[in-house]
Design a protein around this motif. Structure first.
Motif, short mmCIF file in Angstrom:
data_model
loop_
_atom_site.label_atom_id
_atom_site.label_comp_id
_atom_site.label_asym_id
_atom_site.label_seq_id
_atom_site.Cartn_x
_atom_site.Cartn_y
_atom_site.Cartn_z
N GLN A 114 -1.58 -10.50 47.89
CA GLN A 114 -2.67 -9.94 48.46
C GLN A 114 -2.31 -9.40 49.92
O GLN A 114 -3.22 -8.09 50.38
N HIS A 139 -0.03 -14.19 41.54
CA HIS A 139 -1.13 -15.04 42.16
C HIS A 139 -1.34 -14.22 43.70
O HIS A 139 -0.63 -13.82 44.37
N GLU A 140 -2.64 -14.47 44.14
CA GLU A 140 -3.16 -13.94 45.00
C GLU A 140 -2.56 -14.33 46.45
O GLU A 140 -2.33 -13.47 47.13
N LYS A 155 -2.22 -14.18 51.16
CA LYS A 155 -3.56 -14.11 50.64
C LYS A 155 -3.98 -12.83 52.05
O LYS A 155 -3.54 -12.79 53.18
N GLU A 190 -3.48 -10.52 40.64
CA GLU A 190 -4.66 -10.91 41.48
C GLU A 190 -4.66 -9.97 42.76
O GLU A 190 -4.87 -10.48 43.91
N TYR A 191 -4.76 -8.74 42.48
CA TYR A 191 -4.60 -7.46 43.44
C TYR A 191 -5.66 -6.50 43.09
O TYR A 191 -5.46 -5.98 42.05
#
Length: 236
Positions: free
Chosen positions: A79, A74-75, A44, A100-101
């Motif tokens: 990220q 997924h984050e 993350k 998820e960015y």
């Protein structure tokens, strides 16, 4: 914050960051090469400082990361890439609408179901997300499975982060036997396992928790056997 940074094999390293919100280790991997570092997954954004710390341990900086490969969108896998300004970032094309960015245009969405990028082979395993990929680094015989096979929320093996992890293997087999993979997903899961078994793997680097060393083909074959029996039960 608890974290572990260890060598997996020569020039391959794992950073496992404890996420207290999810009660799980989030794993990132560094492949150190003469022409720069390849990063597999990035945790993350909130944990970016740990990526920088790990690079410092290697005598490197974020500018030395030239390639980022994401197993899925997924984050906790994409990220952290925000700090790598010099890196090309790749992910499977089916993750485009799911990533998820905040700035997805920073990624290249042109990875297909199988191919090679630099000296890393990639292949589609699906199951966890529509575009989940595994990566195989042939020079080190290390496989990166992302969350297709991982130990999310599980304690580390009694033998440590990087180990044979026989206790973890046993738990995964029991998880599968007891319906951990939904019956509608078994067939797709088996396809992913068969794809993994095409490679000569010394170490399996998972998306969360333990890194498994040795006899990977035996472990995957056991999972395949259990999965096939479950599939036969569901069909009959």
């Amino acid at each position: 914050m608890d974290y572990l940074f260890e060598a997996v094999k020569e020039n391959v390293y794992v950073l496992a960051i404890w996420d207290s919100n999810w009660n799980s280790y989030n794993n990132c991997y560094f492949i150190v090469q003469e022409d720069g570092i390849t990063l597999i997954d990035s945790s993350k954004e909130a944990y970016s400082a740990y990526l920088i710390y790990a690079l410092k341990q290697l005598g490197k900086s974020p500018e030395d990361v030239k390639l980022v490969l994401a197993t899925h969108g997924h984050e906790d896998h994409v990220q952290g890439t925000a700090i790598f300004k010099n890196a090309k970032k790749y992910i499977h094309h089916q993750e485009r609408s799911l990533i998820e960015y905040p700035e997805p245009e920073h990624f290249h969405f042109d990875l297909s179901d199988r191919g090679v990028i630099q000296n890393v082979e990639y292949f589609w395993v699906g199951h966890h997300t529509p575009g989940s990929l595994a990566f195989y680094h042939q020079p080190s015989k290390v496989l990166f499975t992302g969350d297709f096979l991982c130990f999310f929320g599980d304690p580390l093996s009694k033998d440590g982060l990087v180990s044979a992890g026989n206790d973890l293997r046993h738990e995964w087999l029991e998880f599968l036997r007891n319906g951990g993979v939904a019956k509608d997903d078994i067939n797709e899961f088996l396809k992913g396992l068969k794809a993994i078994n095409d490679f000569d793997v010394d170490v399996m680097c998972t998306g969360h928790g333990g890194v498994l060393v040795g006899e990977i083909d035996s472990f995957v074959s056991e999972l395949l056997n259990v999965g096939k029996k479950l599939l036969e039960i569901h069909i009959n």
